[in-house]
Design a protein around this motif. Structure first.
Motif, mmCIF file in Angstrom:
data_model
loop_
_atom_site.group_PDB
_atom_site.id
_atom_site.type_symbol
_atom_site.label_atom_id
_atom_site.label_comp_id
_atom_site.label_asym_id
_atom_site.label_seq_id
_atom_site.Cartn_x
_atom_site.Cartn_y
_atom_site.Cartn_z
ATOM 1 N N MET A 1 0.836 -1.182 0.000
ATOM 2 C CA MET A 1 0.000 0.000 0.000
ATOM 3 C C MET A 1 0.882 1.246 0.000
ATOM 4 S SD MET A 1 -2.873 1.045 2.761
ATOM 5 C CE MET A 1 -2.110 2.201 3.862
ATOM 6 N N ALA A 2 0.641 2.128 -0.910
ATOM 7 C CA ALA A 2 1.385 3.380 -0.952
ATOM 8 C C ALA A 2 0.857 4.303 0.120
ATOM 9 C CB ALA A 2 1.255 4.037 -2.323
ATOM 10 N N ASP A 3 1.728 5.150 0.650
ATOM 11 C CA ASP A 3 1.278 6.043 1.697
ATOM 12 C C ASP A 3 1.365 7.499 1.269
ATOM 13 O OD1 ASP A 3 3.993 6.329 1.760
ATOM 14 O OD2 ASP A 3 4.249 5.478 3.740
ATOM 15 N N ASP A 4 1.477 7.755 0.012
ATOM 16 C CA ASP A 4 1.480 9.115 -0.482
ATOM 17 C C ASP A 4 0.075 9.489 -0.924
ATOM 18 O OD1 ASP A 4 4.347 8.043 -1.036
ATOM 19 O OD2 ASP A 4 4.495 10.218 -1.034
ATOM 20 N N ILE A 5 -0.215 10.755 -0.820
ATOM 21 C CA ILE A 5 -1.512 11.249 -1.267
ATOM 22 C C ILE A 5 -1.503 11.297 -2.781
ATOM 23 C CG2 ILE A 5 -3.062 13.231 -1.259
ATOM 24 C CD1 ILE A 5 -1.960 13.935 1.488
ATOM 25 N N THR A 6 -2.542 10.745 -3.394
ATOM 26 C CA THR A 6 -2.598 10.752 -4.851
ATOM 27 C C THR A 6 -3.720 11.635 -5.377
ATOM 28 O OG1 THR A 6 -3.944 8.741 -4.815
ATOM 29 C CG2 THR A 6 -1.560 8.475 -5.067
ATOM 30 N N ASP A 7 -4.676 11.983 -4.552
ATOM 31 C CA ASP A 7 -5.804 12.807 -4.971
ATOM 32 C C ASP A 7 -5.454 14.276 -4.757
ATOM 33 O OD1 ASP A 7 -8.197 14.075 -5.445
ATOM 34 O OD2 ASP A 7 -9.373 12.832 -4.093
ATOM 35 N N ALA A 8 -5.408 15.042 -5.825
ATOM 36 C CA ALA A 8 -5.031 16.451 -5.740
ATOM 37 C C ALA A 8 -5.961 17.233 -4.819
ATOM 38 C CB ALA A 8 -5.013 17.085 -7.130
ATOM 39 N N ASP A 9 -7.205 16.790 -4.625
ATOM 40 C CA ASP A 9 -8.135 17.494 -3.751
ATOM 41 C C ASP A 9 -7.735 17.394 -2.277
ATOM 42 O OD1 ASP A 9 -9.699 18.238 -5.913
ATOM 43 O OD2 ASP A 9 -10.957 16.450 -5.768
ATOM 44 N N GLU A 10 -6.888 16.405 -1.919
ATOM 45 C CA GLU A 10 -6.469 16.218 -0.537
ATOM 46 C C GLU A 10 -5.160 16.935 -0.224
ATOM 47 O OE1 GLU A 10 -6.412 12.110 0.652
ATOM 48 O OE2 GLU A 10 -8.018 11.627 -0.725
ATOM 49 N N VAL B 1 7.146 17.899 7.520
ATOM 50 C CA VAL B 1 6.878 17.410 8.882
ATOM 51 C C VAL B 1 5.379 17.442 9.136
ATOM 52 C CG1 VAL B 1 7.161 17.906 11.350
ATOM 53 C CG2 VAL B 1 9.157 17.957 9.826
ATOM 54 N N HIS B 2 4.739 18.545 8.829
ATOM 55 C CA HIS B 2 3.290 18.644 9.015
ATOM 56 C C HIS B 2 2.569 17.550 8.239
ATOM 57 C CE1 HIS B 2 3.187 23.177 10.276
ATOM 58 N NE2 HIS B 2 3.467 22.377 11.293
ATOM 59 N N SER B 3 2.976 17.337 6.996
ATOM 60 C CA SER B 3 2.334 16.331 6.156
ATOM 61 C C SER B 3 2.446 14.942 6.762
ATOM 62 C CB SER B 3 2.963 16.351 4.759
ATOM 63 O OG SER B 3 2.424 15.325 3.954
ATOM 64 N N PRO C 1 -2.298 20.090 0.218
ATOM 65 C CA PRO C 1 -2.224 21.514 0.546
ATOM 66 C C PRO C 1 -2.277 22.323 -0.749
ATOM 67 C CG PRO C 1 -0.527 20.276 1.700
ATOM 68 C CD PRO C 1 -1.172 19.332 0.707
ATOM 69 N N SER C 2 -2.684 23.559 -0.671
ATOM 70 C CA SER C 2 -2.985 24.349 -1.873
ATOM 71 C C SER C 2 -1.831 24.420 -2.871
ATOM 72 C CB SER C 2 -3.431 25.755 -1.487
ATOM 73 O OG SER C 2 -2.399 26.434 -0.798
#
Length: 109
Positions: A1-10, A64-66, A12-13
């Motif tokens: 399972m990948a742990d990176d965000i892939t959906d641009a809607d999720e 870090v926040h991410s 930060p701007s």
């Protein structure tokens, strides 16, 4: 399972803007993250802690926040996340460890 965000809607701007402006580059970047995540035997929580440590080491407040945000969403104990910052003190120096701890506490409080 990948742990990176892939959906641009999720995202930060700023990252979302890049993902929308350069979708092919974003897709390649997320595929690289997935391939790296799946390349070895490290479990999910340990991967999150390693990624947090790397973010602390580069002194990237945003990263870090991410990783703290995602770690909390994945059920990582806030004290475990804080421990990463404390572990950084002997290697990176006390001021950098304290800075990282404040960034972790921005979300883990």
């Amino acid at each position: 399972m990948a742990d990176d965000i892939t959906d641009a809607d999720e995202l930060p701007s700023t990252a979302s803007d890049v993902a929308q402006e350069y979708p092919d580059a974003w897709d390649a970047y997320t595929e690289l993250g997935k391939a790296c995540s799946e390349a070895g035997p490290i479990d999910g929580e340990t991967k999150r802690l390693v990624k947090l440590a790397l973010a602390v080491g580069t002194q990237s407040e945003g990263a870090v926040h991410s990783h703290v945000r995602r770690g909390l969403e994945e059920g990582v104990d806030p004290e475990t996340l804080r421990h990463v910052a404390i572990l950084a003190a002997p290697t990176l120096g006390f001021p950098k460890a304290v800075a990282a701890l404040t960034w972790i506490d921005d979300l883990a409080d």
